[in-house]
Motif scaffolding. Sequence first.
Motif, PDB file in Angstrom:
ATOM      1  N   LYS A 128      -9.890  -5.999   1.946  1.00  0.00           N
ATOM      2  CA  LYS A 128     -10.119  -5.928   0.499  1.00  0.00           C
ATOM      3  C   LYS A 128      -8.839  -6.325  -0.203  1.00  0.00           C
ATOM      4  CE  LYS A 128     -13.619  -2.394   0.526  1.00  0.00           C
ATOM      5  NZ  LYS A 128     -14.185  -1.223  -0.085  1.00  0.00           N
ATOM      6  N   ALA A 129      -8.974  -7.095  -1.270  1.00  0.00           N
ATOM      7  CA  ALA A 129      -7.824  -7.455  -2.096  1.00  0.00           C
ATOM      8  C   ALA A 129      -7.591  -6.366  -3.141  1.00  0.00           C
ATOM      9  CB  ALA A 129      -8.061  -8.789  -2.790  1.00  0.00           C
ATOM     10  N   ILE A 130      -6.319  -6.164  -3.489  1.00  0.00           N
ATOM     11  CA  ILE A 130      -5.950  -5.252  -4.583  1.00  0.00           C
ATOM     12  C   ILE A 130      -5.525  -6.152  -5.740  1.00  0.00           C
ATOM     13  CG2 ILE A 130      -4.487  -3.328  -5.314  1.00  0.00           C
ATOM     14  CD1 ILE A 130      -4.049  -2.691  -2.312  1.00  0.00           C
ATOM     15  N   GLU A 131      -6.505  -6.689  -6.452  1.00  0.00           N
ATOM     16  CA  GLU A 131      -6.218  -7.680  -7.484  1.00  0.00           C
ATOM     17  C   GLU A 131      -5.349  -7.143  -8.615  1.00  0.00           C
ATOM     18  OE1 GLU A 131     -10.185  -8.106  -7.443  1.00  0.00           O
ATOM     19  OE2 GLU A 131     -10.153  -9.636  -5.884  1.00  0.00           O
ATOM     20  N   GLY A 132      -5.504  -5.870  -8.933  1.00  0.00           N
ATOM     21  CA  GLY A 132      -4.739  -5.289 -10.027  1.00  0.00           C
ATOM     22  C   GLY A 132      -3.240  -5.305  -9.799  1.00  0.00           C
ATOM     23  N   TYR A 133      -2.810  -5.340  -8.545  1.00  0.00           N
ATOM     24  CA  TYR A 133      -1.369  -5.366  -8.258  1.00  0.00           C
ATOM     25  C   TYR A 133      -0.716  -6.627  -8.819  1.00  0.00           C
ATOM     26  CZ  TYR A 133       2.889  -6.248  -5.601  1.00  0.00           C
ATOM     27  OH  TYR A 133       4.175  -6.571  -5.250  1.00  0.00           O
ATOM     28  N   LYS A 164      -6.919  -0.402   7.260  1.00  0.00           N
ATOM     29  CA  LYS A 164      -6.356   0.810   6.647  1.00  0.00           C
ATOM     30  C   LYS A 164      -4.834   0.737   6.481  1.00  0.00           C
ATOM     31  CE  LYS A 164      -7.957   4.846   7.012  1.00  0.00           C
ATOM     32  NZ  LYS A 164      -8.320   6.190   7.434  1.00  0.00           N
ATOM     33  N   THR A 165      -4.299  -0.475   6.385  1.00  0.00           N
ATOM     34  CA  THR A 165      -2.874  -0.689   6.141  1.00  0.00           C
ATOM     35  C   THR A 165      -2.741  -1.405   4.804  1.00  0.00           C
ATOM     36  OG1 THR A 165      -2.493  -0.917   8.513  1.00  0.00           O
ATOM     37  CG2 THR A 165      -0.766  -1.726   7.041  1.00  0.00           C
ATOM     38  N   LEU A 166      -1.848  -0.911   3.949  1.00  0.00           N
ATOM     39  CA  LEU A 166      -1.607  -1.548   2.658  1.00  0.00           C
ATOM     40  C   LEU A 166      -0.590  -2.664   2.818  1.00  0.00           C
ATOM     41  CD1 LEU A 166      -1.316   1.721   0.578  1.00  0.00           C
ATOM     42  CD2 LEU A 166      -3.146   0.036   0.365  1.00  0.00           C
ATOM     43  N   LEU A 167      -0.842  -3.806   2.187  1.00  0.00           N
ATOM     44  CA  LEU A 167       0.089  -4.934   2.193  1.00  0.00           C
ATOM     45  C   LEU A 167       0.421  -5.287   0.756  1.00  0.00           C
ATOM     46  CD1 LEU A 167      -2.197  -5.468   4.599  1.00  0.00           C
ATOM     47  CD2 LEU A 167      -0.757  -7.433   4.964  1.00  0.00           C
ATOM     48  N   PHE A 168       1.711  -5.349   0.437  1.00  0.00           N
ATOM     49  CA  PHE A 168       2.172  -5.744  -0.890  1.00  0.00           C
ATOM     50  C   PHE A 168       3.154  -6.898  -0.732  1.00  0.00           C
ATOM     51  CE2 PHE A 168       1.151  -1.228  -1.374  1.00  0.00           C
ATOM     52  CZ  PHE A 168       0.379  -1.239  -2.534  1.00  0.00           C
ATOM     53  N   GLN A 211       1.993   4.424  -6.331  1.00  0.00           N
ATOM     54  CA  GLN A 211       0.748   4.382  -5.578  1.00  0.00           C
ATOM     55  C   GLN A 211       0.899   4.869  -4.133  1.00  0.00           C
ATOM     56  OE1 GLN A 211      -2.649   3.736  -6.406  1.00  0.00           O
ATOM     57  NE2 GLN A 211      -1.584   4.448  -8.239  1.00  0.00           N
ATOM     58  N   LEU A 212       2.132   4.929  -3.642  1.00  0.00           N
ATOM     59  CA  LEU A 212       2.355   5.454  -2.293  1.00  0.00           C
ATOM     60  C   LEU A 212       2.729   6.928  -2.295  1.00  0.00           C
ATOM     61  CD1 LEU A 212       4.321   2.524  -0.594  1.00  0.00           C
ATOM     62  CD2 LEU A 212       1.845   2.883  -0.797  1.00  0.00           C
ATOM     63  N   ASP A 213       2.856   7.515  -3.461  1.00  0.00           N
ATOM     64  CA  ASP A 213       3.196   8.931  -3.587  1.00  0.00           C
ATOM     65  C   ASP A 213       1.898   9.739  -3.604  1.00  0.00           C
ATOM     66  OD1 ASP A 213       3.942  11.527  -4.412  1.00  0.00           O
ATOM     67  OD2 ASP A 213       5.653  10.736  -5.537  1.00  0.00           O
ATOM     68  N   SER A 214       1.701  10.558  -2.601  1.00  0.00           N
ATOM     69  CA  SER A 214       0.463  11.323  -2.460  1.00  0.00           C
ATOM     70  C   SER A 214       0.248  12.330  -3.593  1.00  0.00           C
ATOM     71  CB  SER A 214       0.439  12.036  -1.108  1.00  0.00           C
ATOM     72  OG  SER A 214       1.616  12.798  -0.921  1.00  0.00           O
ATOM     73  N   ARG A 250      -1.245  11.347  -9.765  1.00  0.00           N
ATOM     74  CA  ARG A 250      -2.569  11.649 -10.280  1.00  0.00           C
ATOM     75  C   ARG A 250      -2.952  10.641 -11.346  1.00  0.00           C
ATOM     76  NH1 ARG A 250      -3.799  17.096 -12.229  1.00  0.00           N
ATOM     77  NH2 ARG A 250      -5.810  16.457 -11.499  1.00  0.00           N
ATOM     78  N   PRO A 251      -4.198  10.300 -11.536  1.00  0.00           N
ATOM     79  CA  PRO A 251      -5.319  10.945 -10.868  1.00  0.00           C
ATOM     80  C   PRO A 251      -5.606  10.375  -9.468  1.00  0.00           C
ATOM     81  CG  PRO A 251      -6.150   9.366 -12.446  1.00  0.00           C
ATOM     82  CD  PRO A 251      -4.648   9.390 -12.588  1.00  0.00           C
ATOM     83  N   CYS A 252      -5.113   9.161  -9.166  1.00  0.00           N
ATOM     84  CA  CYS A 252      -5.425   8.539  -7.877  1.00  0.00           C
ATOM     85  C   CYS A 252      -4.209   7.821  -7.308  1.00  0.00           C
ATOM     86  CB  CYS A 252      -6.532   7.494  -8.048  1.00  0.00           C
ATOM     87  SG  CYS A 252      -8.078   8.160  -8.650  1.00  0.00           S
ATOM     88  N   ASN A 253      -4.189   7.682  -5.989  1.00  0.00           N
ATOM     89  CA  ASN A 253      -3.165   6.897  -5.308  1.00  0.00           C
ATOM     90  C   ASN A 253      -3.759   6.371  -4.012  1.00  0.00           C
ATOM     91  OD1 ASN A 253      -2.405   8.753  -2.978  1.00  0.00           O
ATOM     92  ND2 ASN A 253      -2.097  10.116  -4.731  1.00  0.00           N
ATOM     93  N   PHE A 254      -2.998   5.498  -3.340  1.00  0.00           N
ATOM     94  CA  PHE A 254      -3.478   4.902  -2.096  1.00  0.00           C
ATOM     95  C   PHE A 254      -3.082   5.680  -0.844  1.00  0.00           C
ATOM     96  CE2 PHE A 254      -3.716   0.776  -4.478  1.00  0.00           C
ATOM     97  CZ  PHE A 254      -5.066   0.539  -4.243  1.00  0.00           C
ATOM     98  N   ALA A 255      -2.239   6.694  -0.965  1.00  0.00           N
ATOM     99  CA  ALA A 255      -1.736   7.389   0.220  1.00  0.00           C
ATOM    100  C   ALA A 255      -2.862   7.966   1.075  1.00  0.00           C
ATOM    101  CB  ALA A 255      -0.750   8.479  -0.179  1.00  0.00           C
ATOM    102  N   ALA A 256      -3.824   8.613   0.466  1.00  0.00           N
ATOM    103  CA  ALA A 256      -4.905   9.235   1.231  1.00  0.00           C
ATOM    104  C   ALA A 256      -5.719   8.207   2.003  1.00  0.00           C
ATOM    105  CB  ALA A 256      -5.814  10.044   0.314  1.00  0.00           C
ATOM    106  N   MET A 257      -5.784   7.002   1.493  1.00  0.00           N
ATOM    107  CA  MET A 257      -6.581   5.976   2.150  1.00  0.00           C
ATOM    108  C   MET A 257      -5.973   5.532   3.478  1.00  0.00           C
ATOM    109  SD  MET A 257      -7.842   2.355   0.662  1.00  0.00           S
ATOM    110  CE  MET A 257      -6.197   1.691   0.669  1.00  0.00           C
TER     111      MET A 257
END
Length: 192
Positions: free
Chosen positions: A99-104, A132-136, A156-159, A162-169
């Motif tokens: 999946k692409a993270i277009e917003g980045y 399940k690996t993030l690429l930036f 986004q890497l800080d668990s 809030r309200p959401c981040n990518f760490a849990a993923m």
Amino acid sequence: MSHVSVGALFTPLGIVVLTVSDTRGFDEDGSGDLLVKHLSESGHILVERRIVPDDIYQVRAVVSEWVARTDIHVILVNGGTGFTTRDTTPEALIPLFDKAIEGYGELFRHYSLKTIGTATIQSRAVAGVANKTLLFAMPGSPKACALAWDKIIALQLDSRTRPCNFAAMVLPSATPCSGRHTATSSNDGERL
């Protein structure tokens, strides 16, 4: 995305740094140094660091190797995002994305517009998720790396973000969000 509860704890992620350059070695890699310093200061773990030439297949080979490892949660790539014939980082990475993270890329160009003006359209900053690996991927200048890390990636890497981040993923023991929780609101009335 994960909807983060109040009082969530910080969880360090395993991060690798890849510098894409035909000319830099570790002694000249200010961008790689900056990313290592920032991720370490944020409490994350540097798993590995490499430099590879601007070559689509060498970049893809290293990233593919890292995506297959379970101790790596995030891959930070700097360099090779411009428009010269040797700039092929997006072409190397995009086929690997589940999946692409277009917003980045959109957000990166939004922030860089304030400092470099319309030259920001020459930035092909991209991000995605693979296995399940993030690429930036970001431009190779230290200022661009600082902007990407400070304004976007670190949060986004800080668990705890809030309200959401990518760490849990990307954490094997975490439970990603299964849907939006609209009944809960923050103290200022914002829906979470």
